[in-house]
Scaffold this motif. Structure first.
Motif, mmCIF file in Angstrom:
data_model
loop_
_atom_site.group_PDB
_atom_site.id
_atom_site.type_symbol
_atom_site.label_atom_id
_atom_site.label_comp_id
_atom_site.label_asym_id
_atom_site.label_seq_id
_atom_site.Cartn_x
_atom_site.Cartn_y
_atom_site.Cartn_z
ATOM 1 N N SER A 2 -10.817 7.529 5.445
ATOM 2 C CA SER A 2 -12.196 7.136 5.704
ATOM 3 C C SER A 2 -12.273 5.676 6.128
ATOM 4 C CB SER A 2 -13.029 7.359 4.443
ATOM 5 O OG SER A 2 -14.290 6.772 4.589
ATOM 6 N N THR A 3 -12.911 5.456 7.258
ATOM 7 C CA THR A 3 -13.059 4.071 7.720
ATOM 8 C C THR A 3 -14.043 3.314 6.840
ATOM 9 O OG1 THR A 3 -14.723 4.775 9.325
ATOM 10 C CG2 THR A 3 -12.452 4.571 10.109
ATOM 11 N N ASP A 4 -15.009 4.019 6.231
ATOM 12 C CA ASP A 4 -15.953 3.355 5.326
ATOM 13 C C ASP A 4 -15.228 2.805 4.104
ATOM 14 O OD1 ASP A 4 -18.029 3.970 7.026
ATOM 15 O OD2 ASP A 4 -18.714 5.684 5.860
ATOM 16 N N LEU A 9 -12.945 -1.756 1.318
ATOM 17 C CA LEU A 9 -11.789 -2.325 0.631
ATOM 18 C C LEU A 9 -11.278 -3.579 1.333
ATOM 19 C CD1 LEU A 9 -9.712 0.781 -0.476
ATOM 20 C CD2 LEU A 9 -10.679 -0.986 -1.950
ATOM 21 N N THR A 10 -11.354 -3.577 2.649
ATOM 22 C CA THR A 10 -10.934 -4.762 3.408
ATOM 23 C C THR A 10 -11.779 -5.971 3.040
ATOM 24 O OG1 THR A 10 -10.116 -3.399 5.234
ATOM 25 C CG2 THR A 10 -10.638 -5.697 5.740
ATOM 26 N N GLU A 63 0.346 0.863 -5.511
ATOM 27 C CA GLU A 63 -0.270 1.233 -4.232
ATOM 28 C C GLU A 63 -1.001 0.048 -3.626
ATOM 29 O OE1 GLU A 63 0.338 4.186 -2.980
ATOM 30 O OE2 GLU A 63 1.286 4.872 -4.822
ATOM 31 N N GLY A 64 -0.627 -1.145 -4.024
ATOM 32 C CA GLY A 64 -1.388 -2.356 -3.782
ATOM 33 C C GLY A 64 -1.409 -2.910 -2.381
ATOM 34 N N SER A 65 -1.821 -2.112 -1.443
ATOM 35 C CA SER A 65 -2.157 -2.597 -0.100
ATOM 36 C C SER A 65 -3.502 -1.975 0.239
ATOM 37 C CB SER A 65 -1.104 -2.170 0.919
ATOM 38 O OG SER A 65 -1.128 -0.764 1.099
ATOM 39 N N LEU A 69 -4.501 1.531 -1.359
ATOM 40 C CA LEU A 69 -5.691 1.614 -2.201
ATOM 41 C C LEU A 69 -6.765 2.498 -1.561
ATOM 42 C CD1 LEU A 69 -5.926 -2.023 -3.580
ATOM 43 C CD2 LEU A 69 -5.246 0.042 -4.804
ATOM 44 N N THR A 70 -6.823 2.526 -0.235
ATOM 45 C CA THR A 70 -7.764 3.438 0.428
ATOM 46 C C THR A 70 -7.448 4.872 0.036
ATOM 47 O OG1 THR A 70 -8.117 1.933 2.279
ATOM 48 C CG2 THR A 70 -8.641 4.249 2.655
#
Length: 114
Positions: A2-4, A9-10, A63-65, A69-70
């Motif tokens: 999902s881009t949302d 997250l970004t 999973e820390g990127s 995380l996404t």
């Protein structure tokens, strides 16, 4: 993906680490960016506030990127949806609709409170 979710997250990632978009590498891990335990807790808290799901600290470390995380957030959101569906089995249509509306209202409120 999902881009949302990735977009939100970004933004969280940029705020927690104090970096701008030009410096951002979505595959760079939490440890590669020099993350601290305080920043891990900030990420965990902001993710819960934004998406209404818990991502435990060990997941943030492993999973820390942004990419990792996404996937973790989307998986948790899917599990939350499954829990909601399981909870409405056996309810009348009216009861199920009321629960769905309450769930959507809480999710909307959680996202606007940040």
């Amino acid at each position: 993906m999902s881009t949302d979710v990735r977009g939100e997250l970004t933004v969280i990632w940029q705020q927690v680490f104090g970096i701008d978009e030009a410096e951002l590498d979505p595959e760079e891990s939490f440890f590669e960016i020099g993350g601290t335990s305080v920043q891990a807790v900030q990420l965990m808290t902001r993710i819960e506030q934004t998406f209404g799901v818990k991502v435990p600290l060990p997941v943030i470390f492993t999973e820390g990127s942004i990419e990792g995380l996404t996937a973790a957030v989307e998986e948790a959101l899917g599990a939350a949806d499954d829990d909601l569906l399981a909870s409405v089995e056996g309810l009348s249509e009216e009861e199920a609709l009321r629960l769905l509306q309450e769930h959507e209202a809480r999710a909307t409120a959680d996202r606007t409170d940040t």
